[in-house]
Design a protein around this motif. Structure first.
Motif, PDB file in Angstrom:
ATOM      1  N   TRP A  51       0.819  -1.209   0.000  1.00  0.00           N
ATOM      2  CA  TRP A  51       0.000   0.000   0.000  1.00  0.00           C
ATOM      3  C   TRP A  51       0.850   1.256   0.000  1.00  0.00           C
ATOM      4  O   TRP A  51       0.426   2.290  -0.475  1.00  0.00           O
ATOM      5  N   PHE A  52       2.059   1.165   0.556  1.00  0.00           N
ATOM      6  CA  PHE A  52       2.965   2.309   0.631  1.00  0.00           C
ATOM      7  C   PHE A  52       4.339   1.891   0.122  1.00  0.00           C
ATOM      8  O   PHE A  52       4.872   0.883   0.570  1.00  0.00           O
ATOM      9  N   VAL A  53       4.893   2.669  -0.796  1.00  0.00           N
ATOM     10  CA  VAL A  53       6.231   2.396  -1.318  1.00  0.00           C
ATOM     11  C   VAL A  53       7.072   3.651  -1.116  1.00  0.00           C
ATOM     12  O   VAL A  53       6.737   4.724  -1.627  1.00  0.00           O
ATOM     13  N   GLU A  54       8.141   3.500  -0.345  1.00  0.00           N
ATOM     14  CA  GLU A  54       9.016   4.644  -0.074  1.00  0.00           C
ATOM     15  C   GLU A  54       9.827   4.985  -1.324  1.00  0.00           C
ATOM     16  O   GLU A  54      10.387   4.107  -1.974  1.00  0.00           O
ATOM     17  N   LYS A  55       9.881   6.270  -1.633  1.00  0.00           N
ATOM     18  CA  LYS A  55      10.636   6.783  -2.780  1.00  0.00           C
ATOM     19  C   LYS A  55      11.505   7.935  -2.305  1.00  0.00           C
ATOM     20  O   LYS A  55      11.306   8.475  -1.222  1.00  0.00           O
ATOM     21  N   HIS A  56      12.454   8.312  -3.140  1.00  0.00           N
ATOM     22  CA  HIS A  56      13.322   9.455  -2.852  1.00  0.00           C
ATOM     23  C   HIS A  56      13.457  10.303  -4.100  1.00  0.00           C
ATOM     24  O   HIS A  56      13.472   9.782  -5.214  1.00  0.00           O
ATOM     25  N   GLU A  57      13.545  11.589  -3.879  1.00  0.00           N
ATOM     26  CA  GLU A  57      13.719  12.519  -4.989  1.00  0.00           C
ATOM     27  C   GLU A  57      14.835  13.502  -4.616  1.00  0.00           C
ATOM     28  O   GLU A  57      14.851  14.029  -3.506  1.00  0.00           O
ATOM     29  N   ARG A  58      15.747  13.712  -5.560  1.00  0.00           N
ATOM     30  CA  ARG A  58      16.863  14.629  -5.315  1.00  0.00           C
ATOM     31  C   ARG A  58      16.448  16.052  -5.665  1.00  0.00           C
ATOM     32  O   ARG A  58      15.945  16.320  -6.747  1.00  0.00           O
ATOM     33  N   ASN A  59      16.666  16.958  -4.738  1.00  0.00           N
ATOM     34  CA  ASN A  59      16.381  18.367  -4.971  1.00  0.00           C
ATOM     35  C   ASN A  59      17.453  18.922  -5.907  1.00  0.00           C
ATOM     36  O   ASN A  59      18.647  18.831  -5.599  1.00  0.00           O
ATOM     37  N   PRO A  60      17.058  19.491  -7.053  1.00  0.00           N
ATOM     38  CA  PRO A  60      18.055  19.972  -8.012  1.00  0.00           C
ATOM     39  C   PRO A  60      18.862  21.168  -7.498  1.00  0.00           C
ATOM     40  O   PRO A  60      19.981  21.395  -7.946  1.00  0.00           O
ATOM     41  N   GLN A  61      18.328  21.896  -6.532  1.00  0.00           N
ATOM     42  CA  GLN A  61      19.036  23.087  -6.031  1.00  0.00           C
ATOM     43  C   GLN A  61      20.107  22.756  -5.008  1.00  0.00           C
ATOM     44  O   GLN A  61      21.194  23.312  -5.040  1.00  0.00           O
ATOM     45  N   ASN A  62      19.779  21.845  -4.082  1.00  0.00           N
ATOM     46  CA  ASN A  62      20.762  21.576  -3.023  1.00  0.00           C
ATOM     47  C   ASN A  62      21.327  20.153  -3.057  1.00  0.00           C
ATOM     48  O   ASN A  62      22.178  19.807  -2.253  1.00  0.00           O
ATOM     49  N   GLY A  63      20.822  19.318  -3.963  1.00  0.00           N
ATOM     50  CA  GLY A  63      21.344  17.964  -4.114  1.00  0.00           C
ATOM     51  C   GLY A  63      20.911  16.979  -3.044  1.00  0.00           C
ATOM     52  O   GLY A  63      21.295  15.820  -3.081  1.00  0.00           O
ATOM     53  N   GLN A  64      20.107  17.409  -2.080  1.00  0.00           N
ATOM     54  CA  GLN A  64      19.668  16.516  -1.010  1.00  0.00           C
ATOM     55  C   GLN A  64      18.566  15.582  -1.502  1.00  0.00           C
ATOM     56  O   GLN A  64      17.754  15.946  -2.355  1.00  0.00           O
ATOM     57  N   LEU A  65      18.559  14.388  -0.908  1.00  0.00           N
ATOM     58  CA  LEU A  65      17.477  13.435  -1.178  1.00  0.00           C
ATOM     59  C   LEU A  65      16.353  13.690  -0.197  1.00  0.00           C
ATOM     60  O   LEU A  65      16.581  13.830   1.006  1.00  0.00           O
ATOM     61  N   TYR A  66      15.130  13.715  -0.732  1.00  0.00           N
ATOM     62  CA  TYR A  66      13.942  13.885   0.101  1.00  0.00           C
ATOM     63  C   TYR A  66      13.058  12.668  -0.065  1.00  0.00           C
ATOM     64  O   TYR A  66      12.828  12.193  -1.169  1.00  0.00           O
ATOM     65  N   ARG A  67      12.560  12.199   1.063  1.00  0.00           N
ATOM     66  CA  ARG A  67      11.733  10.996   1.102  1.00  0.00           C
ATOM     67  C   ARG A  67      10.277  11.354   0.891  1.00  0.00           C
ATOM     68  O   ARG A  67       9.789  12.373   1.378  1.00  0.00           O
ATOM     69  N   TYR A  68       9.565  10.491   0.166  1.00  0.00           N
ATOM     70  CA  TYR A  68       8.115  10.589   0.035  1.00  0.00           C
ATOM     71  C   TYR A  68       7.595   9.175  -0.183  1.00  0.00           C
ATOM     72  O   TYR A  68       8.372   8.232  -0.346  1.00  0.00           O
ATOM     73  N   TYR A  69       6.288   9.020  -0.136  1.00  0.00           N
ATOM     74  CA  TYR A  69       5.680   7.716  -0.368  1.00  0.00           C
ATOM     75  C   TYR A  69       4.735   7.785  -1.555  1.00  0.00           C
ATOM     76  O   TYR A  69       3.984   8.747  -1.708  1.00  0.00           O
ATOM     77  N   GLU A  70       4.780   6.744  -2.385  1.00  0.00           N
ATOM     78  CA  GLU A  70       3.698   6.492  -3.320  1.00  0.00           C
ATOM     79  C   GLU A  70       2.779   5.524  -2.605  1.00  0.00           C
ATOM     80  O   GLU A  70       3.236   4.660  -1.856  1.00  0.00           O
ATOM     81  N   MET A  71       1.468   5.690  -2.819  1.00  0.00           N
ATOM     82  CA  MET A  71       0.518   4.830  -2.122  1.00  0.00           C
ATOM     83  C   MET A  71      -0.640   4.458  -3.027  1.00  0.00           C
ATOM     84  O   MET A  71      -1.035   5.231  -3.896  1.00  0.00           O
ATOM     85  N   THR A  72      -1.150   3.256  -2.820  1.00  0.00           N
ATOM     86  CA  THR A  72      -2.322   2.792  -3.558  1.00  0.00           C
ATOM     87  C   THR A  72      -3.564   3.478  -3.007  1.00  0.00           C
ATOM     88  O   THR A  72      -3.513   4.160  -1.979  1.00  0.00           O
ATOM     89  N   ARG A  73      -4.679   3.255  -3.673  1.00  0.00           N
ATOM     90  CA  ARG A  73      -5.963   3.776  -3.182  1.00  0.00           C
ATOM     91  C   ARG A  73      -6.218   3.296  -1.759  1.00  0.00           C
ATOM     92  O   ARG A  73      -6.641   4.075  -0.901  1.00  0.00           O
ATOM     93  N   ASP A  74      -5.953   2.024  -1.495  1.00  0.00           N
ATOM     94  CA  ASP A  74      -6.188   1.481  -0.153  1.00  0.00           C
ATOM     95  C   ASP A  74      -5.281   2.153   0.871  1.00  0.00           C
ATOM     96  O   ASP A  74      -5.714   2.492   1.969  1.00  0.00           O
ATOM     97  N   GLY A  75      -4.032   2.356   0.514  1.00  0.00           N
ATOM     98  CA  GLY A  75      -3.109   3.027   1.413  1.00  0.00           C
ATOM     99  C   GLY A  75      -3.531   4.457   1.688  1.00  0.00           C
ATOM    100  O   GLY A  75      -3.525   4.922   2.832  1.00  0.00           O
ATOM    101  N   ALA A  76      -3.911   5.179   0.633  1.00  0.00           N
ATOM    102  CA  ALA A  76      -4.348   6.570   0.796  1.00  0.00           C
ATOM    103  C   ALA A  76      -5.608   6.644   1.651  1.00  0.00           C
ATOM    104  O   ALA A  76      -5.723   7.509   2.526  1.00  0.00           O
ATOM    105  N   SER A  77      -6.535   5.726   1.422  1.00  0.00           N
ATOM    106  CA  SER A  77      -7.772   5.714   2.217  1.00  0.00           C
ATOM    107  C   SER A  77      -7.473   5.438   3.682  1.00  0.00           C
ATOM    108  O   SER A  77      -7.993   6.122   4.565  1.00  0.00           O
ATOM    109  N   LEU A  78      -6.624   4.455   3.937  1.00  0.00           N
ATOM    110  CA  LEU A  78      -6.256   4.127   5.309  1.00  0.00           C
ATOM    111  C   LEU A  78      -5.589   5.327   5.986  1.00  0.00           C
ATOM    112  O   LEU A  78      -5.914   5.674   7.127  1.00  0.00           O
ATOM    113  N   LEU A  79      -4.699   5.984   5.293  1.00  0.00           N
ATOM    114  CA  LEU A  79      -4.007   7.150   5.826  1.00  0.00           C
ATOM    115  C   LEU A  79      -4.976   8.271   6.166  1.00  0.00           C
ATOM    116  O   LEU A  79      -4.980   8.806   7.273  1.00  0.00           O
ATOM    117  N   VAL A  80      -5.832   8.624   5.217  1.00  0.00           N
ATOM    118  CA  VAL A  80      -6.734   9.761   5.385  1.00  0.00           C
ATOM    119  C   VAL A  80      -7.783   9.487   6.445  1.00  0.00           C
ATOM    120  O   VAL A  80      -8.231  10.411   7.130  1.00  0.00           O
TER     121      VAL A  80
END
Length: 113
Positions: A51-80
């Motif tokens: 339901w939740f898959v951890e992802k990372h995205e690099r900020n083009p300005q400072n080069g840092q990795l930032y964490r976020y989650y992709e989530m399915t409908r079920d994951g989003a519903s459970l979260l909300v």
């Protein structure tokens, strides 16, 4: 501020991400990440599609990795369902209304995030 959860399709599944959920529900992204982390600790890891898959995205300005989650409908519903506030209440009411639209066990209705 966004007013609708953005959903994208990949490999036959619908997904949204934690950044969009934070925007729609007017929450700090760090609060959403903490809520997903807490849910992850309690979920059975043996369910089919995660339901939740951890992802990372690099900020083009400072080069840092930032964490976020992709989530399915079920994951989003459970979260909300754990959120509070005006938008969270509206989501929960709409969710209940979609289920109440089902009058026959074989009838299907669509619930759009």
């Amino acid at each position: 501020m966004t007013t609708a959860v953005t959903v994208f399709a990949r490999e036959g599944h619908a997904y949204t991400d934690s950044r969009n959920v934070a925007d729609v529900f007017e929450k700090a992204h760090s609060v959403v990440i903490r809520a997903v982390d807490e849910l992850q600790r309690g979920l059975n890891k043996n369910v089919g599609t995660p339901w939740f898959v951890e992802k990372h995205e690099r900020n083009p300005q400072n080069g840092q990795l930032y964490r976020y989650y992709e989530m399915t409908r079920d994951g989003a519903s459970l979260l909300v369902m754990g959120f509070t506030g005006r938008k969270a209440l509206a989501f929960k009411v709409a969710y209940i209304e979609r289920f109440n639209e089902i009058k026959h066990p074989r009838k299907r209705v669509q619930f759009v995030l």
